[in-house]
Design a protein around this motif. Structure first.
Motif, PDB file in Angstrom:
ATOM      1  N   LEU A  30      -6.732  14.013 -50.984  1.00  0.00           N
ATOM      2  CA  LEU A  30      -7.541  13.163 -52.057  1.00  0.00           C
ATOM      3  C   LEU A  30      -6.739  12.222 -53.153  1.00  0.00           C
ATOM      4  O   LEU A  30      -7.355  11.399 -53.255  1.00  0.00           O
ATOM      5  CB  LEU A  30      -7.761  15.173 -53.613  1.00  0.00           C
ATOM      6  CG  LEU A  30      -8.924  16.142 -52.914  1.00  0.00           C
ATOM      7  CD1 LEU A  30      -8.878  16.891 -54.282  1.00  0.00           C
ATOM      8  CD2 LEU A  30     -10.079  14.973 -52.331  1.00  0.00           C
ATOM      9  N   GLY A  31      -5.832  12.559 -52.861  1.00  0.00           N
ATOM     10  CA  GLY A  31      -4.625  11.572 -53.745  1.00  0.00           C
ATOM     11  C   GLY A  31      -4.711   9.929 -52.614  1.00  0.00           C
ATOM     12  O   GLY A  31      -4.683   9.308 -53.379  1.00  0.00           O
ATOM     13  N   LEU A  32      -4.686  10.652 -51.644  1.00  0.00           N
ATOM     14  CA  LEU A  32      -4.755   8.723 -50.552  1.00  0.00           C
ATOM     15  C   LEU A  32      -6.355   8.739 -50.522  1.00  0.00           C
ATOM     16  O   LEU A  32      -6.856   6.742 -51.016  1.00  0.00           O
ATOM     17  CB  LEU A  32      -4.351   9.036 -48.828  1.00  0.00           C
ATOM     18  CG  LEU A  32      -2.976   9.243 -49.101  1.00  0.00           C
ATOM     19  CD1 LEU A  32      -3.599   9.920 -47.402  1.00  0.00           C
ATOM     20  CD2 LEU A  32      -2.414   8.400 -49.322  1.00  0.00           C
ATOM     21  N   ALA A  71     -15.998  -8.869 -48.727  1.00  0.00           N
ATOM     22  CA  ALA A  71     -15.717  -8.368 -47.559  1.00  0.00           C
ATOM     23  C   ALA A  71     -14.143  -8.134 -47.350  1.00  0.00           C
ATOM     24  O   ALA A  71     -14.725  -6.886 -46.039  1.00  0.00           O
ATOM     25  CB  ALA A  71     -15.633 -10.237 -45.927  1.00  0.00           C
ATOM     26  N   LEU A  72     -13.659  -8.238 -48.050  1.00  0.00           N
ATOM     27  CA  LEU A  72     -12.318  -7.424 -47.786  1.00  0.00           C
ATOM     28  C   LEU A  72     -12.313  -5.715 -48.309  1.00  0.00           C
ATOM     29  O   LEU A  72     -12.042  -5.124 -47.725  1.00  0.00           O
ATOM     30  CB  LEU A  72     -11.807  -8.351 -48.453  1.00  0.00           C
ATOM     31  CG  LEU A  72     -10.496  -8.979 -48.153  1.00  0.00           C
ATOM     32  CD1 LEU A  72      -9.497 -10.208 -48.375  1.00  0.00           C
ATOM     33  CD2 LEU A  72     -10.109  -8.909 -46.427  1.00  0.00           C
ATOM     34  N   VAL A  73     -13.413  -5.891 -49.004  1.00  0.00           N
ATOM     35  CA  VAL A  73     -13.413  -4.103 -49.671  1.00  0.00           C
ATOM     36  C   VAL A  73     -14.201  -3.491 -48.982  1.00  0.00           C
ATOM     37  O   VAL A  73     -14.193  -2.692 -48.712  1.00  0.00           O
ATOM     38  CB  VAL A  73     -14.959  -4.388 -51.335  1.00  0.00           C
ATOM     39  CG1 VAL A  73     -14.742  -2.849 -51.483  1.00  0.00           C
ATOM     40  CG2 VAL A  73     -13.478  -5.226 -52.487  1.00  0.00           C
ATOM     41  N   LEU A  74     -15.532  -4.254 -48.616  1.00  0.00           N
ATOM     42  CA  LEU A  74     -16.193  -3.375 -47.061  1.00  0.00           C
ATOM     43  C   LEU A  74     -15.430  -3.024 -46.055  1.00  0.00           C
ATOM     44  O   LEU A  74     -15.862  -2.049 -45.206  1.00  0.00           O
ATOM     45  CB  LEU A  74     -17.052  -4.430 -46.373  1.00  0.00           C
ATOM     46  CG  LEU A  74     -18.661  -4.532 -47.756  1.00  0.00           C
ATOM     47  CD1 LEU A  74     -19.496  -5.516 -46.820  1.00  0.00           C
ATOM     48  CD2 LEU A  74     -19.054  -3.418 -48.005  1.00  0.00           C
ATOM     49  N   THR A  75     -14.367  -4.148 -45.598  1.00  0.00           N
ATOM     50  CA  THR A  75     -13.422  -3.664 -44.475  1.00  0.00           C
ATOM     51  C   THR A  75     -12.436  -2.626 -44.838  1.00  0.00           C
ATOM     52  O   THR A  75     -12.266  -1.764 -44.243  1.00  0.00           O
ATOM     53  CB  THR A  75     -13.082  -4.837 -44.487  1.00  0.00           C
ATOM     54  OG1 THR A  75     -13.907  -5.984 -43.574  1.00  0.00           O
ATOM     55  CG2 THR A  75     -12.020  -4.911 -42.274  1.00  0.00           C
ATOM     56  N   ALA A  76     -12.202  -2.678 -45.795  1.00  0.00           N
ATOM     57  CA  ALA A  76     -11.153  -1.049 -46.260  1.00  0.00           C
ATOM     58  C   ALA A  76     -11.872   0.145 -47.262  1.00  0.00           C
ATOM     59  O   ALA A  76     -11.354   1.043 -46.397  1.00  0.00           O
ATOM     60  CB  ALA A  76     -10.632  -1.727 -47.815  1.00  0.00           C
ATOM     61  N   ILE A  77     -13.630   0.006 -47.340  1.00  0.00           N
ATOM     62  CA  ILE A  77     -14.217   0.430 -47.212  1.00  0.00           C
ATOM     63  C   ILE A  77     -13.855   2.325 -45.511  1.00  0.00           C
ATOM     64  O   ILE A  77     -13.783   2.861 -45.958  1.00  0.00           O
ATOM     65  CB  ILE A  77     -15.490   0.919 -48.205  1.00  0.00           C
ATOM     66  CG1 ILE A  77     -14.714   0.554 -49.074  1.00  0.00           C
ATOM     67  CG2 ILE A  77     -16.253   1.810 -47.790  1.00  0.00           C
ATOM     68  CD1 ILE A  77     -16.744  -0.301 -50.084  1.00  0.00           C
ATOM     69  N   VAL A  78     -14.556   0.780 -44.600  1.00  0.00           N
ATOM     70  CA  VAL A  78     -14.405   1.818 -43.552  1.00  0.00           C
ATOM     71  C   VAL A  78     -13.314   1.755 -42.744  1.00  0.00           C
ATOM     72  O   VAL A  78     -12.956   2.895 -42.541  1.00  0.00           O
ATOM     73  CB  VAL A  78     -14.808   1.063 -42.533  1.00  0.00           C
ATOM     74  CG1 VAL A  78     -14.617   1.027 -40.965  1.00  0.00           C
ATOM     75  CG2 VAL A  78     -17.100   0.325 -42.793  1.00  0.00           C
ATOM     76  N   ILE A  79     -11.657   1.126 -43.060  1.00  0.00           N
ATOM     77  CA  ILE A  79     -11.148   1.861 -42.963  1.00  0.00           C
ATOM     78  C   ILE A  79     -10.372   2.809 -43.660  1.00  0.00           C
ATOM     79  O   ILE A  79     -10.046   3.935 -43.404  1.00  0.00           O
ATOM     80  CB  ILE A  79      -9.643   1.143 -42.899  1.00  0.00           C
ATOM     81  CG1 ILE A  79     -10.416  -0.581 -41.889  1.00  0.00           C
ATOM     82  CG2 ILE A  79      -8.374   1.004 -43.104  1.00  0.00           C
ATOM     83  CD1 ILE A  79      -9.020  -1.576 -42.603  1.00  0.00           C
ATOM     84  N   PHE A  81     -12.495   5.041 -44.828  1.00  0.00           N
ATOM     85  CA  PHE A  81     -13.395   6.504 -44.084  1.00  0.00           C
ATOM     86  C   PHE A  81     -12.998   6.946 -43.071  1.00  0.00           C
ATOM     87  O   PHE A  81     -12.773   7.921 -42.850  1.00  0.00           O
ATOM     88  CB  PHE A  81     -14.697   5.981 -43.822  1.00  0.00           C
ATOM     89  CG  PHE A  81     -15.706   7.059 -43.801  1.00  0.00           C
ATOM     90  CD1 PHE A  81     -16.126   8.033 -44.862  1.00  0.00           C
ATOM     91  CD2 PHE A  81     -16.064   7.184 -42.202  1.00  0.00           C
ATOM     92  CE1 PHE A  81     -16.748   9.654 -44.241  1.00  0.00           C
ATOM     93  CE2 PHE A  81     -16.722   8.009 -41.870  1.00  0.00           C
ATOM     94  CZ  PHE A  81     -17.275   8.623 -42.511  1.00  0.00           C
ATOM     95  N   GLY A  82     -12.165   6.093 -42.459  1.00  0.00           N
ATOM     96  CA  GLY A  82     -11.730   6.237 -40.658  1.00  0.00           C
ATOM     97  C   GLY A  82     -10.266   7.282 -41.468  1.00  0.00           C
ATOM     98  O   GLY A  82      -9.860   8.121 -40.504  1.00  0.00           O
ATOM     99  N   MET A  83      -9.578   6.844 -41.975  1.00  0.00           N
ATOM    100  CA  MET A  83      -8.326   7.177 -42.380  1.00  0.00           C
ATOM    101  C   MET A  83      -8.406   8.816 -43.036  1.00  0.00           C
ATOM    102  O   MET A  83      -8.486   9.489 -42.527  1.00  0.00           O
ATOM    103  CB  MET A  83      -7.380   6.545 -43.260  1.00  0.00           C
ATOM    104  CG  MET A  83      -6.089   6.575 -43.883  1.00  0.00           C
ATOM    105  SD  MET A  83      -4.738   6.186 -44.676  1.00  0.00           S
ATOM    106  CE  MET A  83      -6.437   6.416 -46.489  1.00  0.00           C
ATOM    107  N   SER A  84      -9.283   9.327 -43.933  1.00  0.00           N
ATOM    108  CA  SER A  84     -10.142   9.767 -44.599  1.00  0.00           C
ATOM    109  C   SER A  84     -10.497  11.051 -43.622  1.00  0.00           C
ATOM    110  O   SER A  84      -9.902  12.432 -43.619  1.00  0.00           O
ATOM    111  CB  SER A  84     -10.726   9.827 -45.445  1.00  0.00           C
ATOM    112  OG  SER A  84     -10.479   9.232 -46.678  1.00  0.00           O
ATOM    113  N   ALA A  85     -10.843  10.345 -42.331  1.00  0.00           N
ATOM    114  CA  ALA A  85     -11.017  11.659 -41.592  1.00  0.00           C
ATOM    115  C   ALA A  85     -10.209  12.462 -40.910  1.00  0.00           C
ATOM    116  O   ALA A  85     -10.438  13.651 -40.292  1.00  0.00           O
ATOM    117  CB  ALA A  85     -12.723  11.005 -41.089  1.00  0.00           C
TER     118      ALA A  85
END
Length: 120
Positions: A30-32, A71-79, A81-85
């Protein structure tokens, strides 16, 4: 508006760091996630907070919003999400293996204690 965004970024960062330093794996996840939200807000706010302006410069627009932070925020959201998974799967695997999601201490209590009469 800038004060509100700066305060929100600060609160998310402080809560994320606090949760990341906990001794359980679920609060660390949750913190990350909160830290990634804070970074997303920071990246989004670097493109200047302009309301009602088009994202691309056109002939009739007096001002425009920079599309690069979006565009950077959209990329950061995808990254994130993968990191959280990945972190959730690692925490779940650790819990299923040890039946506890706690993180061990600094190692002092894990080391065998030497008695005074024992020679090394």
């Amino acid at each position: 508006m800038e004060l509100l965004i700066a305060t929100g970024i600060g609160v998310l960062t402080a809560a994320g760091i606090y949760l990341t330093l906990r001794l359980r794996s679920f609060p660390v996840v949750l913190g990350l996630a909160l830290l990634s939200y804070a970074v997303n807000l920071f990246l989004f706010s670097t493109g200047r907070l302009v309301t009602g302006a088009p994202p691309i410069l056109s002939k009739d627009a007096a001002a425009y919003t920079d599309p690069l932070p979006q565009a950077l925020v959209l990329t950061a959201i995808v990254i994130s999400f993968g990191m959280s998974a990945l972190l959730v799967m690692l925490a779940l695997g650790s819990y299923l293996e040890g039946r506890d999601d706690g993180v061990e201490g600094d190692g002092a209590e894990d080391a065998p204690e030497a008695t005074s009469g024992e020679a090394r």
